[in-house]
Design a protein around this motif. Structure first.
Motif, PDB file in Angstrom:
ATOM      1  N   TYR A  47      -7.021 -16.317  -0.767  1.00 25.43           N
ATOM      2  CA  TYR A  47      -6.844 -16.158  -2.261  1.00 25.43           C
ATOM      3  C   TYR A  47      -5.735 -15.148  -2.262  1.00 25.43           C
ATOM      4  O   TYR A  47      -5.303 -14.744  -3.243  1.00 25.43           O
ATOM      5  CB  TYR A  47      -8.058 -15.334  -2.789  1.00 25.43           C
ATOM      6  CG  TYR A  47      -9.078 -16.458  -3.266  1.00 25.43           C
ATOM      7  CD1 TYR A  47      -9.112 -17.016  -4.623  1.00 25.43           C
ATOM      8  CD2 TYR A  47     -10.130 -16.879  -2.551  1.00 25.43           C
ATOM      9  CE1 TYR A  47      -9.898 -18.015  -5.137  1.00 25.43           C
ATOM     10  CE2 TYR A  47     -10.886 -18.066  -2.909  1.00 25.43           C
ATOM     11  CZ  TYR A  47     -10.921 -18.436  -4.179  1.00 25.43           C
ATOM     12  OH  TYR A  47     -11.535 -19.494  -4.598  1.00 25.43           O
ATOM     13  N   ALA A  48      -5.242 -14.637  -1.069  1.00 27.76           N
ATOM     14  CA  ALA A  48      -4.033 -13.669  -1.309  1.00 27.76           C
ATOM     15  C   ALA A  48      -2.934 -14.544  -0.830  1.00 27.76           C
ATOM     16  O   ALA A  48      -1.632 -14.043  -0.895  1.00 27.76           O
ATOM     17  CB  ALA A  48      -4.235 -12.533  -0.071  1.00 27.76           C
ATOM     18  N   GLY A  49      -2.932 -15.710  -0.401  1.00 28.05           N
ATOM     19  CA  GLY A  49      -1.681 -16.578  -0.223  1.00 28.05           C
ATOM     20  C   GLY A  49      -1.239 -16.195   0.862  1.00 28.05           C
ATOM     21  O   GLY A  49      -0.148 -16.984   1.528  1.00 28.05           O
ATOM     22  N   ARG A  50      -1.845 -15.693   1.970  1.00 23.62           N
ATOM     23  CA  ARG A  50      -1.608 -15.790   3.480  1.00 23.62           C
ATOM     24  C   ARG A  50      -1.982 -16.911   4.357  1.00 23.62           C
ATOM     25  O   ARG A  50      -1.385 -17.451   5.354  1.00 23.62           O
ATOM     26  CB  ARG A  50      -2.098 -14.357   4.162  1.00 23.62           C
ATOM     27  CG  ARG A  50      -1.581 -13.133   3.595  1.00 23.62           C
ATOM     28  CD  ARG A  50      -1.743 -11.972   4.531  1.00 23.62           C
ATOM     29  NE  ARG A  50      -3.346 -11.607   4.063  1.00 23.62           N
ATOM     30  CZ  ARG A  50      -3.942 -11.092   2.998  1.00 23.62           C
ATOM     31  NH1 ARG A  50      -2.983 -10.285   2.171  1.00 23.62           N
ATOM     32  NH2 ARG A  50      -5.244 -10.795   2.845  1.00 23.62           N
ATOM     33  N   ILE A  51      -2.785 -17.856   3.852  1.00 19.69           N
ATOM     34  CA  ILE A  51      -3.348 -19.051   4.255  1.00 19.69           C
ATOM     35  C   ILE A  51      -2.987 -20.005   3.562  1.00 19.69           C
ATOM     36  O   ILE A  51      -3.657 -19.972   2.134  1.00 19.69           O
ATOM     37  CB  ILE A  51      -4.749 -19.189   4.620  1.00 19.69           C
ATOM     38  CG1 ILE A  51      -5.156 -17.924   5.855  1.00 19.69           C
ATOM     39  CG2 ILE A  51      -5.171 -20.508   5.233  1.00 19.69           C
ATOM     40  CD1 ILE A  51      -6.354 -18.013   6.475  1.00 19.69           C
ATOM     41  N   THR A  52      -2.034 -21.140   3.554  1.00 21.85           N
ATOM     42  CA  THR A  52      -1.468 -22.043   2.638  1.00 21.85           C
ATOM     43  C   THR A  52      -1.855 -23.407   2.962  1.00 21.85           C
ATOM     44  O   THR A  52      -1.779 -24.343   2.225  1.00 21.85           O
ATOM     45  CB  THR A  52      -0.072 -21.868   2.473  1.00 21.85           C
ATOM     46  OG1 THR A  52       0.634 -22.093   3.582  1.00 21.85           O
ATOM     47  CG2 THR A  52       0.228 -20.360   1.796  1.00 21.85           C
ATOM     48  N   SER A  94     -14.556 -15.346 -17.125  1.00 27.74           N
ATOM     49  CA  SER A  94     -15.836 -15.934 -16.605  1.00 27.74           C
ATOM     50  C   SER A  94     -16.540 -14.892 -15.533  1.00 27.74           C
ATOM     51  O   SER A  94     -15.801 -14.337 -14.592  1.00 27.74           O
ATOM     52  CB  SER A  94     -15.191 -17.028 -15.758  1.00 27.74           C
ATOM     53  OG  SER A  94     -16.173 -17.557 -14.592  1.00 27.74           O
ATOM     54  N   GLY A  95     -17.706 -14.701 -15.568  1.00 26.45           N
ATOM     55  CA  GLY A  95     -18.369 -14.077 -14.606  1.00 26.45           C
ATOM     56  C   GLY A  95     -18.691 -14.485 -13.279  1.00 26.45           C
ATOM     57  O   GLY A  95     -18.537 -13.706 -12.347  1.00 26.45           O
ATOM     58  N   THR A  96     -18.358 -15.911 -13.186  1.00 26.03           N
ATOM     59  CA  THR A  96     -18.357 -16.211 -11.737  1.00 26.03           C
ATOM     60  C   THR A  96     -17.140 -16.064 -11.099  1.00 26.03           C
ATOM     61  O   THR A  96     -17.249 -15.553  -9.950  1.00 26.03           O
ATOM     62  CB  THR A  96     -18.457 -17.903 -11.806  1.00 26.03           C
ATOM     63  OG1 THR A  96     -19.456 -18.342 -12.792  1.00 26.03           O
ATOM     64  CG2 THR A  96     -18.563 -18.503 -10.533  1.00 26.03           C
ATOM     65  N   ARG A  97     -16.134 -15.876 -11.810  1.00 34.56           N
ATOM     66  CA  ARG A  97     -14.865 -15.659 -11.249  1.00 34.56           C
ATOM     67  C   ARG A  97     -14.763 -14.057 -10.855  1.00 34.56           C
ATOM     68  O   ARG A  97     -14.304 -13.483 -10.035  1.00 34.56           O
ATOM     69  CB  ARG A  97     -13.504 -16.066 -12.278  1.00 34.56           C
ATOM     70  CG  ARG A  97     -12.248 -15.304 -11.991  1.00 34.56           C
ATOM     71  CD  ARG A  97     -11.176 -15.711 -12.894  1.00 34.56           C
ATOM     72  NE  ARG A  97      -9.949 -15.014 -12.667  1.00 34.56           N
ATOM     73  CZ  ARG A  97      -8.884 -15.417 -13.219  1.00 34.56           C
ATOM     74  NH1 ARG A  97      -8.744 -16.412 -13.829  1.00 34.56           N
ATOM     75  NH2 ARG A  97      -7.889 -14.368 -13.143  1.00 34.56           N
ATOM     76  N   THR A  98     -15.260 -13.199 -11.892  1.00 37.35           N
ATOM     77  CA  THR A  98     -15.202 -11.667 -11.839  1.00 37.35           C
ATOM     78  C   THR A  98     -16.091 -11.274 -10.568  1.00 37.35           C
ATOM     79  O   THR A  98     -15.938 -10.694  -9.834  1.00 37.35           O
ATOM     80  CB  THR A  98     -15.868 -11.020 -13.183  1.00 37.35           C
ATOM     81  OG1 THR A  98     -15.313 -11.321 -14.171  1.00 37.35           O
ATOM     82  CG2 THR A  98     -15.952  -9.538 -12.854  1.00 37.35           C
ATOM     83  N   ALA A  99     -17.273 -12.142 -10.312  1.00 35.05           N
ATOM     84  CA  ALA A  99     -17.966 -11.866  -9.020  1.00 35.05           C
ATOM     85  C   ALA A  99     -17.551 -12.296  -7.931  1.00 35.05           C
ATOM     86  O   ALA A  99     -17.486 -11.530  -6.757  1.00 35.05           O
ATOM     87  CB  ALA A  99     -19.358 -12.755  -9.251  1.00 35.05           C
ATOM     88  N   LEU A 100     -16.659 -13.282  -7.991  1.00 33.04           N
ATOM     89  CA  LEU A 100     -15.924 -13.466  -6.608  1.00 33.04           C
ATOM     90  C   LEU A 100     -15.017 -12.507  -6.437  1.00 33.04           C
ATOM     91  O   LEU A 100     -14.728 -11.965  -5.297  1.00 33.04           O
ATOM     92  CB  LEU A 100     -15.027 -14.979  -7.026  1.00 33.04           C
ATOM     93  CG  LEU A 100     -14.069 -15.182  -5.888  1.00 33.04           C
ATOM     94  CD1 LEU A 100     -14.615 -15.616  -4.514  1.00 33.04           C
ATOM     95  CD2 LEU A 100     -13.195 -16.430  -6.360  1.00 33.04           C
ATOM     96  N   ARG A 133      -9.495  -7.459  -5.254  1.00 39.12           N
ATOM     97  CA  ARG A 133      -8.308  -7.902  -5.475  1.00 39.12           C
ATOM     98  C   ARG A 133      -7.794  -9.060  -6.483  1.00 39.12           C
ATOM     99  O   ARG A 133      -8.915  -9.807  -6.649  1.00 39.12           O
ATOM    100  CB  ARG A 133      -7.755  -8.450  -3.919  1.00 39.12           C
ATOM    101  CG  ARG A 133      -7.955  -7.496  -3.050  1.00 39.12           C
ATOM    102  CD  ARG A 133      -7.426  -8.210  -1.465  1.00 39.12           C
ATOM    103  NE  ARG A 133      -7.432  -7.088  -0.543  1.00 39.12           N
ATOM    104  CZ  ARG A 133      -8.565  -6.700   0.288  1.00 39.12           C
ATOM    105  NH1 ARG A 133      -9.723  -7.485   0.040  1.00 39.12           N
ATOM    106  NH2 ARG A 133      -8.407  -5.771   1.406  1.00 39.12           N
ATOM    107  N   PRO A 134      -6.818  -9.064  -7.102  1.00 40.96           N
ATOM    108  CA  PRO A 134      -6.452 -10.089  -8.056  1.00 40.96           C
ATOM    109  C   PRO A 134      -6.100 -11.218  -7.450  1.00 40.96           C
ATOM    110  O   PRO A 134      -6.044 -11.513  -6.151  1.00 40.96           O
ATOM    111  CB  PRO A 134      -5.323  -9.293  -8.740  1.00 40.96           C
ATOM    112  CG  PRO A 134      -4.617  -8.676  -7.555  1.00 40.96           C
ATOM    113  CD  PRO A 134      -5.678  -8.074  -6.783  1.00 40.96           C
TER     114      PRO A 134
END
Length: 520
Positions: free
Chosen positions: A348-353, A374-380, A388-389
């Motif tokens: 999710y940080a873009g270090r693995i593509t 979304s609560g699912t996204r916020t929980a992730l 981290r965004p």
């Protein structure tokens, strides 16, 4: 009798006859009473709506097989009399271990479990190797359970339509059981309506009530009015909004509550469930528009959120309800089944593509996320990504993601996300566990070797979970429908509904503090 009025005679009879009838019914005729209650009997057709969430129900499976018309039944078996029921009381040969048989005309049993039992009912009665405890030939057979006064246990059954059964509605479950020396021949009877008296006694009581009403209309009118509605039932319309992940629980709970409370209405529309933050926005806007006085709150609205609200909403008050479980999902062509927490954060940080960087196939990583709010996204982000965004969106339409390189897109709800992950090569997404398990086109991913289980989350081994919180605008009045529905969710039937959808009531956690409003 000189000096004694007929009103006085009627008053004495009004006391003496009911007392005598009660002594006869409960202490003489009512010593033994084996009863059962059908506390829930719902099909996918009943608990689904016309919205996109229906697809989750339509894909319900059991042991890898798709169920054609699944339904769920919750039965409560209880000793409703005044004397204990022991093994020798059951009307069955001594060599037959079966005490109670339950058939479901038009349906076959695909699974069952004992979900609750009184403390004095040992678990050993319901072990798989216990004689008399089985589900065969479409019939659930229960052993000769010893039941003290008011003891009970509950059986949750998953059923499917029998081939060749074409009726729209299913007949009621058929319970076959009996006890020696019991009320009305000892046959097990339904106890939904608390049959406190036999038919002759009820007729006698009815006559006495009519005479007494003629003597003092106002007193008995108030008594009838107070007894008109069950405990915690309130009249009115309740508006729910918020989490799409928790919507199936609320649909089923609303259906059961309105059956119990006929003067209550809980309409559920597609526009009510657009995510946790939009739900909180809707509640806050309704409260601001109503502008209740200080110390008062709305009694007709609730919002459900996957996790705590953000700052800046002081009038929204939290009520933790359950622990909700989430999971990462991938397209099966990624070749991935397990990721470490560090690998998830790098993805999710873009270090693995590319998936080959984590032992998968040679495919670019395509992130499919829920929209903001979304609560699912916020929980992730909160539980897994350490706040981290997410990386920037590279395509407004997930179907137009660049096939040659990594990218990210966003969708509105969980069913659309699951369909997108299933159809986009190299896709990675996130979902509530129940919906992911019902979708045949995606694969759930373990995190650090741990699958998505409530036990793992409760014990701190699995990180992707969140507290499901009900929010009110201020303190709702104690007699309001909002307060009554919250009490219902915390009661026995409400907890059964929460459990049946894969969530865990807060009160049942090994670590109940996990459900505190701050969620930490």
């Amino acid at each position: 009798m000189k000096g004694v009025s007929w009103e006085s005679v009627i008053a004495v009879l009004g006391l003496a006859v009911p007392v005598t009838a009660a002594l006869w019914e409960f202490f003489l005729a009512g010593r033994k009473r084996l009863g059962y209650r059908v506390q829930m009997d719902t099909t996918v057709r009943d608990s689904s709506t016309s919205g996109p969430e229906t697809r989750v129900f339509q894909r319900m499976q059991w042991d890898g097989r798709t169920l054609t018309d699944p339904s769920v039944v919750l039965l409560r078996i209880e000793n409703a009399g005044w004397s204990p029921i022991v093994e020798s009381d059951y009307v069955a040969p001594a060599t037959d271990p079966v005490g109670v048989s339950i058939a479901f005309p038009g349906r076959r049993v695909v699974g069952m479990a004992v979900t609750e039992r009184s403390r004095n009912v040992p678990r050993s009665f319901f072990t798989p190797d216990r004689p008399g405890f089985a589900a065969t030939d479409g019939v659930i057979r229960l052993p000769k359970v010893i039941l003290n006064r008011r003891a009970h246990y509950k059986v949750l059954a998953v059923l499917d339509r029998e081939a060749g059964f074409d009726d729209t509605e299913f007949p009621d479950p058929e319970v076959t059981a009996g006890v020696v020396g019991g009320v009305r021949g000892g046959t097990a009877r339904k106890t939904e309506y608390s049959p406190f008296a036999s038919r002759p006694v009820r007729w006698l009581l009815a006559v006495l009530v009519l005479v007494s009403v003629a003597q003092s209309v106002s007193t008995f009118a108030r008594g009838e009015e107070a007894a008109a509605a069950p405990l915690d039932c309130a009249a009115g319309t309740l508006r729910l909004s918020g989490s799409t992940a928790f919507r199936p629980v609320l649909e089923l709970a609303a259906e059961q509550y309105t059956k119990t409370c006929p003067n209550a209405r809980i309409p559920l529309s597609d526009g009510s469930f657009e995510g946790s933050v939009p739900g909180l926005d809707t509640l806050a806007a309704a409260g601001d528009a109503a502008a209740p006085a200080d110390g008062a709150g709305l009694g007709d609205r609730l919002a459900f959120s996957d996790g705590p609200k953000s700052d800046g909403r002081p009038r929204l008050l939290p009520r933790p309800v359950a622990l909700s479980l989430f999971t990462l999902v991938v397209n099966p062509d990624t070749g991935v089944r397990d990721l470490s927490l560090r690998q998830v954060r790098d993805l999710y940080a873009g270090r693995i593509t590319n998936w080959r960087q984590v032992g998968g196939d040679d495919l670019p990583v395509r992130l499919v996320s829920r929209n903001p709010g979304s609560g699912t996204r916020t929980a992730l982000q909160r539980r897994v990504l350490d706040d981290r965004p997410l990386p920037a969106v590279t395509a407004n339409d997930c179907r137009s993601l660049d096939t040659g390189r990594a990218g990210r897109c966003e969708v509105a709800d969980t069913p659309v996300l699951l369909d997108t992950v299933a159809s986009v090569p190299g896709a990675l997404g996130h979902s509530e566990v129940g919906a992911a398990a019902a979708h045949r086109g995606v694969r759930q991913v373990r995190i650090d070797g741990f699958p998505a289980t409530l036990e793992g989350a409760d014990q701190g081994a699995y990180p992707y979970w969140e507290t499901e919180i009900a929010y009110t605008y201020g303190e709702p009045p104690a007699d309001s429908i909002a307060a009554g529905f919250l009490r219902y969710l915390a009661d026995e039937v409400g907890k059964d509904v929460i459990r049946s959808q894969g969530h865990r009531p807060c009160a049942e956690l090994d670590e109940p503090l996990l459900c505190r409003p701050d969620g930490r």
